[in-house]
Design a protein around this motif. Structure first.
Motif, PDB file in Angstrom:
ATOM      1  N   SER A 160      -5.279 -15.169 -13.983  1.00 31.84           N
ATOM      2  CA  SER A 160      -4.318 -14.489 -13.127  1.00 31.84           C
ATOM      3  C   SER A 160      -5.006 -14.013 -11.847  1.00 31.84           C
ATOM      4  CB  SER A 160      -3.700 -13.283 -13.851  1.00 31.84           C
ATOM      5  OG  SER A 160      -3.015 -13.692 -15.006  1.00 31.84           O
ATOM      6  N   ALA A 161      -4.294 -14.105 -10.739  1.00 34.95           N
ATOM      7  CA  ALA A 161      -4.852 -13.630  -9.474  1.00 34.95           C
ATOM      8  C   ALA A 161      -4.995 -12.111  -9.527  1.00 34.95           C
ATOM      9  CB  ALA A 161      -3.935 -14.035  -8.327  1.00 34.95           C
ATOM     10  N   LEU A 162      -6.165 -11.618  -9.115  1.00 33.44           N
ATOM     11  CA  LEU A 162      -6.424 -10.185  -9.107  1.00 33.44           C
ATOM     12  C   LEU A 162      -6.193  -9.681  -7.690  1.00 33.44           C
ATOM     13  CD1 LEU A 162      -9.647 -10.052 -11.308  1.00 33.44           C
ATOM     14  CD2 LEU A 162      -7.274  -9.668 -11.988  1.00 33.44           C
ATOM     15  N   ARG A 163      -5.129  -8.920  -7.507  1.00 29.73           N
ATOM     16  CA  ARG A 163      -4.759  -8.473  -6.177  1.00 29.73           C
ATOM     17  C   ARG A 163      -4.474  -6.978  -6.175  1.00 29.73           C
ATOM     18  NH1 ARG A 163      -0.471 -13.267  -4.544  1.00 29.73           N
ATOM     19  NH2 ARG A 163      -2.000 -14.953  -4.352  1.00 29.73           N
ATOM     20  N   PRO A 164      -5.207  -6.229  -5.364  1.00 29.19           N
ATOM     21  CA  PRO A 164      -4.896  -4.804  -5.221  1.00 29.19           C
ATOM     22  C   PRO A 164      -3.530  -4.609  -4.578  1.00 29.19           C
ATOM     23  CG  PRO A 164      -7.077  -5.348  -4.370  1.00 29.19           C
ATOM     24  CD  PRO A 164      -6.370  -6.642  -4.588  1.00 29.19           C
ATOM     25  N   ALA A 165      -3.102  -3.363  -4.530  1.00 31.75           N
ATOM     26  CA  ALA A 165      -1.780  -3.050  -3.992  1.00 31.75           C
ATOM     27  C   ALA A 165      -1.779  -3.103  -2.464  1.00 31.75           C
ATOM     28  CB  ALA A 165      -1.361  -1.664  -4.461  1.00 31.75           C
ATOM     29  N   ARG A 166      -0.610  -3.360  -1.904  1.00 34.91           N
ATOM     30  CA  ARG A 166      -0.427  -3.325  -0.454  1.00 34.91           C
ATOM     31  C   ARG A 166      -0.184  -1.874  -0.025  1.00 34.91           C
ATOM     32  NH1 ARG A 166       0.756  -8.667   1.264  1.00 34.91           N
ATOM     33  NH2 ARG A 166       1.475 -10.045  -0.434  1.00 34.91           N
ATOM     34  N   THR A 167      -0.985  -1.401   0.933  1.00 33.18           N
ATOM     35  CA  THR A 167      -0.899   0.012   1.317  1.00 33.18           C
ATOM     36  C   THR A 167      -0.813   0.253   2.815  1.00 33.18           C
ATOM     37  OG1 THR A 167      -3.320   0.160   1.310  1.00 33.18           O
ATOM     38  CG2 THR A 167      -2.161   0.784  -0.730  1.00 33.18           C
ATOM     39  N   PHE A 168      -0.959  -0.795   3.638  1.00 32.60           N
ATOM     40  CA  PHE A 168      -1.023  -0.595   5.090  1.00 32.60           C
ATOM     41  C   PHE A 168      -0.252  -1.695   5.809  1.00 32.60           C
ATOM     42  CE2 PHE A 168      -2.866  -1.111   9.273  1.00 32.60           C
ATOM     43  CZ  PHE A 168      -3.041   0.182   9.710  1.00 32.60           C
ATOM     44  N   PRO A 169       0.512  -1.318   6.844  1.00 31.94           N
ATOM     45  CA  PRO A 169       0.854   0.046   7.274  1.00 31.94           C
ATOM     46  C   PRO A 169       1.900   0.654   6.343  1.00 31.94           C
ATOM     47  CG  PRO A 169       1.980  -1.552   8.644  1.00 31.94           C
ATOM     48  CD  PRO A 169       1.102  -2.348   7.729  1.00 31.94           C
ATOM     49  N   SER A 170       1.932   1.946   6.273  1.00 30.83           N
ATOM     50  CA  SER A 170       2.777   2.615   5.280  1.00 30.83           C
ATOM     51  C   SER A 170       4.268   2.348   5.491  1.00 30.83           C
ATOM     52  CB  SER A 170       2.516   4.122   5.297  1.00 30.83           C
ATOM     53  OG  SER A 170       2.731   4.647   6.603  1.00 30.83           O
ATOM     54  N   ALA A 171       4.678   2.085   6.728  1.00 27.68           N
ATOM     55  CA  ALA A 171       6.098   1.830   6.985  1.00 27.68           C
ATOM     56  C   ALA A 171       6.559   0.534   6.335  1.00 27.68           C
ATOM     57  CB  ALA A 171       6.352   1.786   8.489  1.00 27.68           C
ATOM     58  N   LEU A 172       5.685  -0.456   6.280  1.00 28.89           N
ATOM     59  CA  LEU A 172       5.998  -1.731   5.657  1.00 28.89           C
ATOM     60  C   LEU A 172       4.681  -2.328   5.145  1.00 28.89           C
ATOM     61  CD1 LEU A 172       8.347  -3.716   5.072  1.00 28.89           C
ATOM     62  CD2 LEU A 172       7.746  -4.888   7.208  1.00 28.89           C
ATOM     63  N   PRO A 173       4.202  -1.866   4.001  1.00 33.06           N
ATOM     64  CA  PRO A 173       2.861  -2.250   3.537  1.00 33.06           C
ATOM     65  C   PRO A 173       2.679  -3.759   3.392  1.00 33.06           C
ATOM     66  CG  PRO A 173       3.700  -0.409   2.261  1.00 33.06           C
ATOM     67  CD  PRO A 173       4.843  -0.904   3.089  1.00 33.06           C
ATOM     68  N   PHE A 174       1.619  -4.265   4.007  1.00 33.49           N
ATOM     69  CA  PHE A 174       1.291  -5.685   3.932  1.00 33.49           C
ATOM     70  C   PHE A 174      -0.169  -5.894   3.546  1.00 33.49           C
ATOM     71  CE2 PHE A 174      -0.255  -9.647   5.804  1.00 33.49           C
ATOM     72  CZ  PHE A 174       0.623 -10.553   5.232  1.00 33.49           C
ATOM     73  N   PHE A 175      -1.070  -5.118   4.157  1.00 39.01           N
ATOM     74  CA  PHE A 175      -2.502  -5.284   3.904  1.00 39.01           C
ATOM     75  C   PHE A 175      -2.941  -4.472   2.686  1.00 39.01           C
ATOM     76  CE2 PHE A 175      -2.115  -6.249   8.460  1.00 39.01           C
ATOM     77  CZ  PHE A 175      -2.725  -7.496   8.483  1.00 39.01           C
ATOM     78  N   ARG A 176      -3.877  -5.044   1.939  1.00 44.63           N
ATOM     79  CA  ARG A 176      -4.387  -4.415   0.713  1.00 44.63           C
ATOM     80  C   ARG A 176      -5.714  -3.729   1.039  1.00 44.63           C
ATOM     81  NH1 ARG A 176      -1.329  -7.370  -3.196  1.00 44.63           N
ATOM     82  NH2 ARG A 176      -0.509  -9.322  -2.331  1.00 44.63           N
ATOM     83  N   LEU A 177      -5.642  -2.484   1.469  1.00 41.74           N
ATOM     84  CA  LEU A 177      -6.834  -1.798   1.967  1.00 41.74           C
ATOM     85  C   LEU A 177      -7.396  -0.760   1.015  1.00 41.74           C
ATOM     86  CD1 LEU A 177      -5.972  -1.206   5.747  1.00 41.74           C
ATOM     87  CD2 LEU A 177      -6.912  -3.240   4.633  1.00 41.74           C
TER      88      LEU A 177
END
Length: 269
Positions: A215-232
């Motif tokens: 399974s792909a290991l992917r952290p949560a999307r957190t940035f930018p908070s208005a529309l989270p896209f990047f997993r920072l």
């Protein structure tokens, strides 16, 4: 024993238009109902904003008299603060708020160049079931810097938390391509909380299993908070079972910071 943790980059307590958000952030942080709160971009001092917003407006102060970490901690938590970046009118860094006693703490400078001051804030927290090592981290914007800073983090954890002692490493990793997780897992035996709770569907997991693919290991999307896209942002743990993990996002959170906070419930093994 269950421990609730949160990590949050608070953008120094101001909006992108430099409006103070400290009072609302205090309420938001209290709403986590977390035992351990890992904070980044915390203002220990900012004389200019304090002079502008520190006086009472409509019966309330919009900027605390002391450090933000002390203001957020209130009477329910202890706080420690690791100063990273210092300038003429103040300074900022990382902070830990803990509902448990903090036995000791250190702040290690891991700045990779003169333009980004970074540190590792390490605290030993005394829980009823034993000590837990907490590391608040905010890595640099450049990938080469992040690689060197993670190497410093690995060395720090190995020296300060040997013998597989319980560890929580949380903060803003700026690792949007997720290139550092494998190194941390291998070197320290940690797992990332969203890897443990699983981000994919059961059907997708079944297909990957039949295809003999992990399974792909992917952290949560957190940035930018208005529309989270990047997993920072990340929460890595060792010595815990991860019971739940979530990202808090939406219109309310978008007004507080450019990052969305992460909250996880852990069971200390």
């Amino acid at each position: 024993m269950k421990i609730k943790v949160a990590t949050y980059n608070i953008h120094k307590g101001v909006s992108y238009r430099s409006k103070p958000r400290v009072l609302a952030l205090k309420q938001a942080i209290a709403a986590f109902e977390a035992d351990l709160i890992f904070l980044q971009e915390v203002q220990g001092q900012h004389d200019r904003i304090a002079a502008r917003f520190g006086e009472e407006h409509h019966g309330a102060k919009h900027w605390p008299g002391g450090g933000q970490h002390e203001f957020f901690a209130g009477e329910s938590h202890q706080s420690v603060y690791g100063l990273n970046a210092q300038y003429d009118h103040g300074h900022h860094g990382n902070a830990l708020l803990s509902a448990y006693p903090i036995a000791k703490w250190t702040n290690t400078d891991v700045s990779d160049h003169a333009y980004e001051a970074r540190g590792i804030l390490h605290s030993v927290v005394e829980t009823p079931k034993g000590n837990v090592h907490c590391y608040v981290i905010h890595l640099g914007l450049f990938e080469r810097s992040r690689v060197r800073q993670v190497e410093a983090l690995i060395e720090a954890v190995k020296l300060s938390a040997p013998n597989n002692e319980p560890v929580i490493i949380a903060g803003d990793f700026n690792d949007w391509r997720n290139t550092l997780s494998a190194k941390l897992r291998k070197a320290l035996g940690v797992v990332e909380v969203f890897d443990e709770v699983g981000a994919g569907s059961s059907l997708g997991d079944l297909v990957r299993t039949l295809a003999r693919r992990q399974s792909a290991l992917r952290p949560a999307r957190t940035f930018p908070s208005a529309l989270p896209f990047f997993r920072l942002d990340r929460i890595y743990v060792r010595g815990f079972e991860v019971e739940s993990a979530q990202v808090l996002h939406g219109p309310i959170w978008a007004k507080l910071s450019d990052h969305a906070p992460l909250v996880a419930t852990l069971k200390l093994l």
